[in-house]
Design an enzyme around this catalytic site. Structure first.
Site, PDB file in Angstrom:
ATOM      1  N   PHE A 193       0.825  -1.213   0.000  1.00 28.75           N
ATOM      2  CA  PHE A 193       0.000   0.000   0.000  1.00 28.75           C
ATOM      3  C   PHE A 193       0.860   1.265   0.000  1.00 28.75           C
ATOM      4  O   PHE A 193       0.574   2.229  -0.719  1.00 28.75           O
ATOM      5  CB  PHE A 193      -0.920  -0.013   1.228  1.00 28.75           C
ATOM      6  CG  PHE A 193      -1.620   1.292   1.486  1.00 28.75           C
ATOM      7  CD1 PHE A 193      -2.787   1.611   0.816  1.00 28.75           C
ATOM      8  CD2 PHE A 193      -1.104   2.199   2.415  1.00 28.75           C
ATOM      9  CE1 PHE A 193      -3.427   2.821   1.056  1.00 28.75           C
ATOM     10  CE2 PHE A 193      -1.734   3.404   2.656  1.00 28.75           C
ATOM     11  CZ  PHE A 193      -2.908   3.713   1.977  1.00 28.75           C
ATOM     12  N   ASP A 194       1.917   1.290   0.817  1.00 27.10           N
ATOM     13  CA  ASP A 194       2.788   2.471   0.898  1.00 27.10           C
ATOM     14  C   ASP A 194       3.372   2.814  -0.470  1.00 27.10           C
ATOM     15  O   ASP A 194       3.331   3.962  -0.921  1.00 27.10           O
ATOM     16  CB  ASP A 194       3.939   2.225   1.871  1.00 27.10           C
ATOM     17  CG  ASP A 194       3.474   1.942   3.280  1.00 27.10           C
ATOM     18  OD1 ASP A 194       2.639   1.034   3.457  1.00 27.10           O
ATOM     19  OD2 ASP A 194       3.941   2.621   4.201  1.00 27.10           O
TER      20      ASP A 194
END
Length: 435
Positions: free
Chosen positions: A224-225
């Site tokens: 996600f990051d």
């Protein structure tokens, strides 16, 4: 789903945390009005701490974070514990902390995954600045104020802690060091990323920017990051990097090998999504673009500052694919064309697709600004390549009855010789970054 604050547990009336309405209190790119925030009773910063089965360490870490923010942090804040479907007593500990500590609340999710937790909590938050950190507090908290400052002033849209800056002080084993640096090297080489540390669990983002980007993220776990940062870069957003002091948690539950494999799959999926248009980059750029350049110009310039190594890797990959396509088209054309005509047609078709692919992936030029000009200049580059291959064919006329495979070999070598010239012309002329 339930939301827990200091007074206890209350139902989430929407039934889905992501559907909670957010009232923005500032415009993108402007300094946040702290007086208006205080008057509305809205905290400036909402720090999310995603947890899964952390019953032993949760209370110590949250109380330490709350003490630091209350004493050292100069602005109003909230701490949100995001329980990711824990199977131990983590949720009970979190709910008790929410009752005992004024600035702590708890969110329970029925599905695991850091990305899932951050997306759901951030979309529901009313704070103008959103941050997260790992529950083990591996990052020195003294970096929190520098992380938030550029977002408060409007200077930057995102901010990340980096363990790879020269001034960072990092204590961790060689295995984690190798995996982290290798992963970031892949991001720089294959995706043209410019941020230095994708996976440091210490990041912040302005809420107005998050509202635009988060609906286009898909990963529910550790990638996600990276997904969020790549999208932000492709949209031309500004990311501040803060060197951090970081100490590895020896009891970390993260499976490094599995996480690395999932991240590689995420890179492939994200690249495919952007290439196929699932992520509407042009619309995102138009919504988020700001600054001295008009939106179209800013979109066209987004992503251009890429390393030479990364450009060479992508240019080589596209060139290899173009060479194979050229060979197939040339052999097909030779069935009903002479060698010169087949060479011209094969080169022209591959030159158009090659220019488009290098424009987007090698040099990071997005949007429609100067599109026609780039293709016109690409045709000039094509003309140079055609002259080289045509010259090679003319030279072969001195060879009595050369076979098709000899023709193809000579032409392929001529194409490879023209590749270096093509790259230099693309980099220094066609896709040269305008001031």
């Amino acid at each position: 789903m339930t939301l827990t604050d200091r007074t206890g547990t209350h139902p989430d009336p929407s039934g889905a945390l992501g559907a909670v309405a957010v009232q923005p209190v500032h415009r993108p790119g402007t300094a946040i009005d702290l007086a208006a925030l205080n008057g509305a009773g809205v905290p400036l910063l909402d720090v999310t701490v995603p947890v899964y089965n952390e019953e032993k360490d949760l209370e110590t870490c949250v109380r330490r974070l709350d003490d630091y923010l209350a004493i050292q942090f100069p602005h109003t804040y909230r701490i949100t514990i995001a329980d990711n479907a824990s199977t131990d007593a983590t949720l009970r500990v979190a709910e008790r902390l929410a009752r005992e500590l004024e600035h702590v609340r708890t969110v329970h999710l029925d599905e695991k995954g850091r990305g899932n937790a951050l997306r759901r909590v951030w979309l529901a938050s009313d704070a103008p600045i959103l941050a997260y950190m790992d529950v083990d507090l591996s990052t020195d908290l003294n970096a929190l104020a520098p992380l938030v400052a550029p977002l408060v002033s409007g200077h930057s849209d995102l901010a990340i802690g980096t363990r790879l800056a020269r001034s960072s002080r990092v204590v961790r084993g060689p295995k984690r060091e190798f995996v982290s640096r290798s992963y970031n090297l892949l991001l720089h080489s294959l995706m043209g990323a410019r941020f230095s540390d994708a996976q440091c669990g210490f990041k912040a983002i302005r809420a107005d920017v998050a509202q635009q980007l988060l609906p286009h993220t898909l990963d529910k776990a550790w990638f996600f990051d990276t997904e969020l940062l790549v999208l932000a870069e492709r949209c031309g957003l500004r990311c501040a990097e803060v060197p951090v002091d970081w100490t590895d948690d020896p009891n970390s539950k993260v499976d490094i090998v599995r996480t690395a494999a999932e991240d590689l799959r995420g890179m492939v999926r994200l690249t495919s999504d952007m290439a196929r248009g699932r992520i509407p980059l042009a619309q995102l750029q138009a919504a988020l673009a700001r600054g001295p350049l008009p939106a179209g110009e800013r979109a066209a310039e987004a992503g251009r500052r890429q390393s030479l190594l990364g450009q060479l890797v992508r240019f080589g990959a596209i060139g290899a694919a173009s060479t194979l396509a050229y060979a197939a088209l040339f052999l097909l054309g030779r069935v009903f064309m002479d060698a010169q005509t087949a060479n011209f047609v094969a080169l022209l078709l591959t030159a158009i697709t090659n220019t488009a692919a290098n424009r987007r992936f090698t040099f990071g030029v997005l949007g429609s600004a100067r599109l026609a000009r780039h293709h016109a200049e690409g045709l000039i580059v094509f003309g140079i390549g055609w002259a080289l291959t045509a010259g090679a064919l003319f030279w072969m006329t001195s060879i009595p009855t050369p076979g098709q495979w000899i023709e193809l070999t000579v032409l392929t070598l001529a194409n490879l010789a023209a590749t270096a010239v093509k790259f230099l012309l693309f980099r220094l002329w066609v896709f040269r970054r305008r001031a």
